[in-house]
Scaffold this active site. Structure first.
Site, PDB file in Angstrom:
ATOM      1  N   GLY A   1       0.808  -1.213   0.000  1.00  0.00           N
ATOM      2  CA  GLY A   1       0.000   0.000   0.000  1.00  0.00           C
ATOM      3  C   GLY A   1       0.846   1.270   0.000  1.00  0.00           C
ATOM      4  O   GLY A   1       0.509   2.248  -0.667  1.00  0.00           O
TER       5      GLY A   1
ATOM      6  N   ASN B   1      -8.219   3.698   8.593  1.00  0.00           N
ATOM      7  CA  ASN B   1      -7.628   2.539   9.270  1.00  0.00           C
ATOM      8  C   ASN B   1      -7.874   2.534  10.777  1.00  0.00           C
ATOM      9  O   ASN B   1      -7.922   1.487  11.395  1.00  0.00           O
ATOM     10  CB  ASN B   1      -6.119   2.442   8.993  1.00  0.00           C
ATOM     11  CG  ASN B   1      -5.410   3.770   9.046  1.00  0.00           C
ATOM     12  OD1 ASN B   1      -5.821   4.744   8.419  1.00  0.00           O
ATOM     13  ND2 ASN B   1      -4.343   3.819   9.810  1.00  0.00           N
TER      14      ASN B   1
ATOM     15  N   SER C   1      -3.577  -3.328  -0.682  1.00  0.00           N
ATOM     16  CA  SER C   1      -2.449  -4.047  -0.077  1.00  0.00           C
ATOM     17  C   SER C   1      -2.892  -5.434   0.379  1.00  0.00           C
ATOM     18  O   SER C   1      -3.887  -5.568   1.099  1.00  0.00           O
ATOM     19  CB  SER C   1      -1.935  -3.250   1.126  1.00  0.00           C
ATOM     20  OG  SER C   1      -0.923  -3.969   1.793  1.00  0.00           O
TER      21      SER C   1
ATOM     22  N   HIS D   1      -1.682  -7.714   2.472  1.00  0.00           N
ATOM     23  CA  HIS D   1      -1.599  -8.252   3.842  1.00  0.00           C
ATOM     24  C   HIS D   1      -2.759  -7.795   4.720  1.00  0.00           C
ATOM     25  O   HIS D   1      -2.901  -8.259   5.855  1.00  0.00           O
ATOM     26  CB  HIS D   1      -0.242  -7.946   4.489  1.00  0.00           C
ATOM     27  CG  HIS D   1      -0.020  -6.545   4.947  1.00  0.00           C
ATOM     28  ND1 HIS D   1      -0.173  -6.174   6.257  1.00  0.00           N
ATOM     29  CD2 HIS D   1       0.376  -5.434   4.294  1.00  0.00           C
ATOM     30  CE1 HIS D   1       0.136  -4.885   6.388  1.00  0.00           C
ATOM     31  NE2 HIS D   1       0.458  -4.414   5.204  1.00  0.00           N
TER      32      HIS D   1
ATOM     33  N   THR E   1      12.111  -6.923 -10.977  1.00  0.00           N
ATOM     34  CA  THR E   1      11.653  -8.314 -11.093  1.00  0.00           C
ATOM     35  C   THR E   1      10.552  -8.578 -10.072  1.00  0.00           C
ATOM     36  O   THR E   1      10.718  -8.284  -8.890  1.00  0.00           O
ATOM     37  CB  THR E   1      12.840  -9.270 -10.865  1.00  0.00           C
ATOM     38  OG1 THR E   1      13.842  -8.944 -11.826  1.00  0.00           O
ATOM     39  CG2 THR E   1      12.428 -10.720 -11.026  1.00  0.00           C
TER      40      THR E   1
ATOM     41  N   CYS F   1       2.102   2.224  12.728  1.00  0.00           N
ATOM     42  CA  CYS F   1       3.335   2.995  12.615  1.00  0.00           C
ATOM     43  C   CYS F   1       3.548   3.869  13.829  1.00  0.00           C
ATOM     44  O   CYS F   1       4.659   4.136  14.225  1.00  0.00           O
ATOM     45  CB  CYS F   1       3.295   3.892  11.383  1.00  0.00           C
ATOM     46  SG  CYS F   1       2.561   3.088   9.981  1.00  0.00           S
TER      47      CYS F   1
HETATM   48  C1  LIG Z   1      -4.977   3.121   4.969  1.00  0.00           C
HETATM   49  C2  LIG Z   1      -3.625   2.516   4.758  1.00  0.00           C
HETATM   50  N1  LIG Z   1      -2.880   2.908   3.721  1.00  0.00           N
HETATM   51  C3  LIG Z   1      -1.667   2.404   3.474  1.00  0.00           C
HETATM   52  C4  LIG Z   1      -1.112   1.456   4.305  1.00  0.00           C
HETATM   53  C5  LIG Z   1       0.248   0.921   3.992  1.00  0.00           C
HETATM   54  O1  LIG Z   1       0.174  -0.344   3.390  1.00  0.00           O
HETATM   55  P1  LIG Z   1       1.444  -1.335   3.419  1.00  0.00           P
HETATM   56  O2  LIG Z   1       1.572  -1.806   4.816  1.00  0.00           O
HETATM   57  O3  LIG Z   1       1.083  -2.420   2.461  1.00  0.00           O
HETATM   58  O4  LIG Z   1       2.614  -0.540   2.941  1.00  0.00           O
HETATM   59  C6  LIG Z   1      -1.838   1.021   5.418  1.00  0.00           C
HETATM   60  C7  LIG Z   1      -1.258   0.025   6.367  1.00  0.00           C
HETATM   61  O5  LIG Z   1      -1.301   0.212   7.573  1.00  0.00           O
HETATM   62  C8  LIG Z   1      -3.133   1.556   5.646  1.00  0.00           C
HETATM   63  O6  LIG Z   1      -3.878   1.174   6.690  1.00  0.00           O
END
Ligand SMILES: Cc1ncc(COP(=O)(O)O)c(C=O)c1O
Length: 390
Positions: free
Chosen positions: A70, A151, A199, A201, A237, A325
């Site tokens: 993401g 999120n 994303s 995961h 790659t 984060c």
């Molecule tokens: C809203 C949002 N955007 C972007 C990301 C980042 O994605 P990635 O962990 O795949 O870099 C996250 C992950 O916490 C997210 O919640």
């Protein structure tokens, strides 16, 4: 007993994803750019994953560019569109104040390169008001970026309405759909956007795999340059096992989303209701609807969120204080701050995000444990009685 209630941070890969990835690692190790048999096997795995993702978001497979997740998709969208649009003279970017850092910090980087940036406010609902976007849009605006689902709160933004207002002013529209894809139906045409990030995961796929959907004809410059991978839109790659895993997760999501969404919403709503009823001095942050079905953000008067997180972890329950984060930093959540919540609410709130493995029995265990954990923490901070913050 360990209970994982932090699915917005990441999800465990589904067993079928692990199996596909293992097979690809062992058998389809070729470089997808190679012309020979081994390369073509790897390429077929990628084509399959691209079609599966297309099916998940209503997109043409050829419009999907694989990324490392993401964060890269958001960077590609904003930096790539900014570079492509610079010659038009439009140098204004708008995003919401509650975006993920992948967008907010990228905006700051572009601001250092001379771009004007505007952050849209959100009220206590945690939802962007389309009028705020209309007020911010100018003839200089090149790109608007508003996330689909937040999120930390789970709130769903009115993307179709926002995109149509941005387009009326000639601006491109990007949405970070990392927290909505596979949780609720996402259809790129219905949303009316030009760029969409996702994303793997976050939906039981592997880490390090994601995509940017680019509507055909959208002006965007590659930010990773080198070979001709991804039709020269993203050099490097490809991580074929991870992409195949993302494809498997996408297929799984298409099949289970409706039933799983209803199951998680019922679990989440019960959890929320019972916490509010059993523990005085609690509240839900943000609007209850529209929200993705798995997320709640709860405030506990008289408690530090980090202490509650640690106390719950000691009991075997994993929750979060907001975005992964910023956990561990004691920084109050920028999302809760942007909503204008009083200072104590920005520091006493935890996020619970449910997912595939969670059960009624786990919610029961959590609900049994929580009052005593909260009571103990409150007695330590001197808050003896419900509602009596000190
Ligand atoms: C809203 C949002 N955007 C972007 C990301 C980042 O994605 P990635 O962990 O795949 O870099 C996250 C992950 O916490 C997210 O919640």
């Amino acid at each position: 007993m360990r209970i994982y209630f932090d699915h917005n941070a990441t999800t465990p890969p589904d067993q079928s994803v692990v199996e596909v990835m293992t097979t690809v690692l062992e058998e389809d190790f070729g470089n997808a750019s190679s012309v020979h048999y081994f390369g073509q096997r790897a390429k077929a795995r990628m084509d399959d994953a691209r079609s599966a993702l297309g099916g998940l978001i209503g997109a043409e497979p050829s419009e999907i560019v694989f990324t490392s997740g993401g964060t890269e998709a958001d960077n590609f969208a904003l930096r790539g569109a900014a570079e492509a649009l610079e010659p038009t003279g439009r140098r204004h970017l708008i995003a919401s104040a509650i975006e993920h850092e992948a967008v907010l910090v990228t905006l700051k980087a572009l601001a250092r390169r001379g771009w004007k940036t505007t952050l849209l406010p959100v009220g206590q609902t945690g939802i962007v008001d389309p009028e705020a976007l209309s007020a911010a849009l100018t003839d200089e605006t090149a790109i608007v970026s508003v996330m689909h689902a937040n999120n930390e709160l789970g709130t769903i933004q009115p993307i179709a309405e926002l995109a149509s207002r941005a387009h009326a002013k000639g601006a491109l529209f990007h949405t970070d759909a990392v927290q909505s894809v596979a949780k609720i139906p996402v259809d790129v045409a219905a949303l009316g956007v030009d760029l969409l990030s996702l994303s793997a995961h976050k939906f039981n796929g592997p880490k390090g795999a994601g995509a940017l959907w680019i509507k055909r004809g959208t002006r965007i410059t590659a930010i990773l340059t080198g070979g001709k991978h991804e039709r020269t839109r993203r050099a490097g790659t490809e991580n074929v096992p991870a992409l195949a895993g993302m494809g498997a997760a996408a297929k799984l999501a298409v099949g289970k989303m409706a039933a799983e969404g209803a199951r998680l919403a019922a679990l989440r709503d019960r959890l929320e209701r019972e916490v509010l009823a059993a523990i005085p001095g609690t509240a839900v942050n943000g609007a209850l609807e529209p929200r993705v079905p798995n997320t709640t953000n709860l405030s506990f008067d008289g408690i530090e969120a980090e202490s509650l997180l640690i106390a719950l972890d000691l009991q075997g329950i994993a929750v979060s204080t907001g975005s992964a984060c910023s956990s561990g930093t004691l920084e109050p959540s920028h999302v809760l701050r942007a909503m204008g919540l009083p200072a104590h609410r920005t520091q006493n709130s935890i996020r619970i995000s449910l997912g595939q493995g969670n059960t009624e029995a786990q919610v029961d265990s959590f609900l049994e444990l929580l009052p005593a954990v909260v009571g103990k923490l409150r007695s330590l901070t001197g808050m003896k009685k419900a509602g009596g913050r000190q």
